[in-house]
Design an enzyme around this catalytic site. Structure first.
Site, PDB file in Angstrom:
ATOM      1  N   SER A 101       0.711  -1.195  -0.029  1.00  0.00           N
ATOM      2  CA  SER A 101       0.026   0.056   0.049  1.00  0.00           C
ATOM      3  C   SER A 101       0.788   1.095  -0.109  1.00  0.00           C
ATOM      4  O   SER A 101       0.224   2.452  -0.147  1.00  0.00           O
ATOM      5  CB  SER A 101      -0.758  -0.025   1.201  1.00  0.00           C
ATOM      6  N   LYS A 126      -5.837   3.982   9.121  1.00  0.00           N
ATOM      7  CA  LYS A 126      -4.957   4.800   8.472  1.00  0.00           C
ATOM      8  C   LYS A 126      -5.502   6.252   8.474  1.00  0.00           C
ATOM      9  O   LYS A 126      -4.623   7.296   8.628  1.00  0.00           O
ATOM     10  CB  LYS A 126      -4.866   4.305   6.949  1.00  0.00           C
TER      11      LYS A 126
END
Ligand code: ADP
Length: 814
Positions: A715, A758
């Site tokens: 990611s 996140k």
């Protein structure tokens, strides 16, 4: 050194006897036995002349007739004091006295025995204070060794402790050392007296240490033996006294065991088996060491709650109240738990009805008595085959929600950590034959709970490992599986224990490491971590009060302002949960309590200004947003075991030949992301207005700081590409923009996981914009409203869109 070899003998060859496994030292006397005919004839020859003979250690102990090169070239010149043949006349015993170290210069002959020419080796003397002190120390050490039981000939001992010259001392002590022949040979070959003393000291010290250990071990064994002997004797005596007093045949202890057994209400077949064990104990002599193991075993069996249950009273409304009272927020989680409890309640009701019907069927005596053997109804259980699993970083309230559930259900709560378990026996116990055997952690937890239906939290199931000692997770699966766990077999107990009414809750930080078979059984509930706002409410509404109560402080004595709490959250902690926050609050309470107890202060108000007095300087000084924009650096969003986090990607360019260097403990997938990012940039050089073969003259270094923390996953792709483009085009990245997303070679941005964690981390770090893959737009609804409001979200399906938002200047302008 006395010149022992008079001029007449100096050049005269002397007989030599190789010795298999020993060294004769100068200044010592020793008795040797010779059997090999070559040795016997050498001895005879020497004895009939001037009684001088040379001994040298042979290099290979096993050689029966060693060749000259198999004999050490340094040996000892000795004098034969006395010699006696045994009756058969084959062996010779001789008392020999070591005279001097010698070196064999030449072998004159090897038949019928060895004849050698030798040269005396001169010792290097040393009479310094150090040598004197060393000698004294060795003498003392030698005495200690003797006291610890070292085998020494009495005369030698007297000789040594009476005081000797350093060289003599070294040789005499060396001859008594319990070391290999090669080590003795080494000592023989040391000509410098000080060095020899040092070596002797080293070896003797080691020997003393071993002797001390031996003594310790033997005294411990003796102690243990004495204790069990004493106990056995007392028991025998007690038995005899009881017999005299006519207190029946049955011994008191056995009677107690039997009485307790009857009270337990365990299944009849098991009860019979245990009764047999009690009988075995009764018949066992008290001196039998097995008796004490058997007693421990019976203690365990009798201490388990075979039939003790907390009443089943699931009231969903009460449960909801308890959960709300103990925890702020977590709405979704509480809802899921309440649903779970509701299903549990329905199952229990049905089971209860079925049980009643069953016992109604068998109204009469016999049948009612055997009710204990009836196994729990299996049909009902199968439908409730899921176990709750709380997944999330530390400190987000997993344990405390578990405790609340137990409270709401009116059941006991136990927690066992499974972190680091590799041995199946930790779960299922060791067999009784194993010394020091105990039941496994599940049964230990049940004993601790004291009821057979506690809420049982198995912590850190993601940290259970597998190795040669069996697979703990399969044992765990058996314990958790409602189809099997009504008869859970612990190796130690040997009899099945019914775990079917235990409510298991498992917790873990990550799901990846849980074996799939186990994971299938789990109903996963994610605890994503808290926003700063949520933390503020948790601290103000729960933790602060809890800590004040725990430290005996009341409202008048200690207060905190809202800004005070925010300052603690922002500047003293950086975490997904609230564990450190709670610790910091506890630290304040401790300090204040101390000051009040000392009579220094009566009232304290905590504000951002006086915080440093209680917690020291700020631990986290600035948020990211306060730093400036930079070239070649981007802000990625990551997801780790400890929750979401921001990480920085740095790219440096150096003159070179087109190689790529990756550092910062990047996992394989992340390294591949880096390569993909480089390929993307290379193939889009026109877009970035770069020369066609720009990469041939540079080396690219990608580094992700905090090198000690391993990082992996795809990611970070977009963040790496952004840092790279920024470095190559000298276009700074905006510091308050965070990004996450996987990239393909063609520059597409792909979906990633952990969005909520996140985004919360980005918010915590003060980022203003977050770039996410387009496909993750759907995850936004999980994110608390206030965060959604304070962050600008950009959804990108192409890297160009990312760059447009992350770089300070438009990409096509250089
Ligand atoms: P975990 O088991 O996830 O590591 P804990 O349950 O030990 O975390 O939580 C740490 C502390 O934070 C506990 O004192 C707990 O009561 C408190 N806590 C966590 N979440 C909340 C919440 N939502 N409301 C109130 N207190 C909370």
């Amino acid at each position: 050194m006395v010149i022992l070899l008079g001029s007449s003998s100096q050049n005269k060859p002397l007989p030599l006897v190789p010795i298999r496994d020993g060294v004769v030292f100068p200044h010592t006397e020793t008795v040797l036995t010779f059997g090999r005919s070559k040795s016997v004839s050498a001895m005879d020859a020497a004895f009939s002349q001037d009684r001088l003979i040379v001994f040298a250690l042979q290099k290979n102990t096993r050689a029966n007739d060693p060749k000259t090169e198999e004999i050490n070239s340094k040996g000892t010149l000795c004098q034969i004091e006395r010699m006696i043949r045994d009756e058969a006349g084959n062996n010779v015993n001789a008392l020999v006295k070591g005279l001097a170290r010698v070196e064999i210069e030449q072998f004159e002959s090897d038949q019928p025995y060895f004849l050698v020419k030798i040269k005396e080796i001169n010792e290097i003397k040393d009479e310094s204070d150090e040598v004197i002190a060393l000698s004294k120390h060795i003498t003392q050490l030698f005495r200690t060794a003797a006291n610890l039981g070292k085998q020494i000939d009495f005369l030698t001992f007297m000789n040594i402790v009476a005081g000797l010259l350093p060289g003599e001392l070294a040789d005499q002590v060396a001859s008594t050392l319990d070391v290999k022949p090669e080590q003795k040979q080494e000592l023989l070959e040391i000509t410098n007296i000080k060095e020899r003393l040092l070596k002797v000291n080293e070896l003797l010290t080691h020997e003393v240490r071993v002797l001390e250990l031996e003594k310790k071990i033997s005294s411990k064994t003796q102690e243990r033996f004495d204790k069990s002997m004493r106990e056995a004797m007392l028991r025998e005596r007690m038995k005899a006294i009881e017999k005299e007093l006519g207190e029946g045949d049955e011994n008191k202890e056995i009677k107690e065991l039997r009485d307790n057994l009857k009270k337990l209400g365990m299944p009849k077949d098991i009860e019979e088996k245990i009764d047999k064990e009690i009988k075995r104990l009764e018949q066992m002599s008290a001196y039998n060491p097995e008796a004490s193991y058997l007693r421990t075993y019976l203690d365990w069996i009798l201490a388990l709650p075979w039939n003790v249950k907390s009443p089943n009273n699931v009231d969903i409304n009460d449960a909801e109240k308890t959960l709300n009272k103990d925890h702020y927020g977590l709405e979704k989680i509480k809802d899921r738990i309440l649903e779970y409890l509701a299903v549990l309640k329905l199952h229990q009701q049905r089971e209860h009805e079925e049980e009643q019907n069953a016992s109604g069927d068998k109204q009469n005596g016999e049948a009612a008595k055997t009710e204990n053997i009836v196994r729990p109804n299996q049909e009902g259980k199968q439908k409730m085959a899921t176990i709750l699993c709380f997944v999330g970083p530390p400190g987000v309230g997993k344990t405390s929600i578990g405790k609340s559930i137990a409270k709401a259900l009116g059941r006991k709560f136990v927690k066992m950590s499974l972190g680091g378990i590799r041995d199946e026996a930790e779960i299922r116990g060791h067999r009784r034959t194993y010394v020091g055997a105990l039941p496994g952690r599940i049964i230990q937890g049940i004993r601790q709970a004291g009821t057979k239906n506690p809420v049982f939290m198995l912590d850190e199931i993601d940290k259970v490992g597998t190795d040669f000692r069996g697979d703990p997770s399969s044992a765990l699966l058996e314990a958790l599986d409602p189809e099997q766990n009504y008869a859970f077999s612990d190796h130690y107990l040997e009899v099945p224990f019914d775990l079917s009414s235990v409510m298991f809750i498992t917790t873990c930080n990550v799901l990846d490491t849980i074996p799939p078979a186990l994971r299938d059984r789990l109903e996963i509930i994610h605890f994503p971590g808290y926003t700063q706002e949520e933390k503020f409410h948790i601290a103000g509404g729960y933790l602060w009060k809890k800590q004040k109560d725990a430290h005996g402080l009341d409202n008048n004595e200690l207060t905190v302002t809202n800004n005070g709490i925010r300052e603690i959250i922002n500047r003293y902690t950086r975490e997904a949960g609230v564990r450190n926050l709670e610790r910091e609050l506890a630290a304040i309470c401790r300090k204040v309590a101390k000051n009040i107890a000392r009579g220094k202060k009566r009232k304290v108000k905590i504000t951002p200004r006086n915080l440093h007095k209680y917690l020291g300087p700020r631990k986290f000084s600035e948020t990211l947003a306060e730093k400036k924009d930079e070239v070649g650096m981007s802000t990625g969003l990551a997801w780790t075991e400890a929750g979401g986090d921001v990480l920085f990607i740095e790219v440096a360019l150096m003159p070179g030949k087109g190689s790529l260097l990756l550092t910062g403990q990047l996992g394989e997938v992340m390294q591949e992301s880096c390569k993909a990012a480089v390929s993307y940039v290379r193939s889009h050089y026109k877009l970035f207005k770069l020369p066609e073969k720009f990469y041939q003259k540079i080396d690219i270094h990608v580094h992700v700081p905090e090198g000690a923390v391993p990082k992996d996953g795809p990611s970070a792709g977009v963040a790496i590409a952004t840092a790279l483009v920024s470095a190559l085009t000298k276009n700074p990245t905006k510091r308050d923009v965070g990004m996450t997303g996987e990239i393909t070679l063609r520059g597409r941005v792909l979906e990633i996981g952990g969005v909520k964690e996140k985004v919360i981390a980005a918010h915590r770090a003060g980022l203003k914009t977050v770039i996410l893959p387009k496909e993750n737009e759907k995850d936004l609804e999980d994110i608390p409203k206030n965060i959604r409001k304070s962050i600008k979200f950009v959804f990108a399906s192409q890297v160009e869109e990312v760059l447009k938002n992350a770089l300070k200047n438009p990409i096509d302008k250089k």
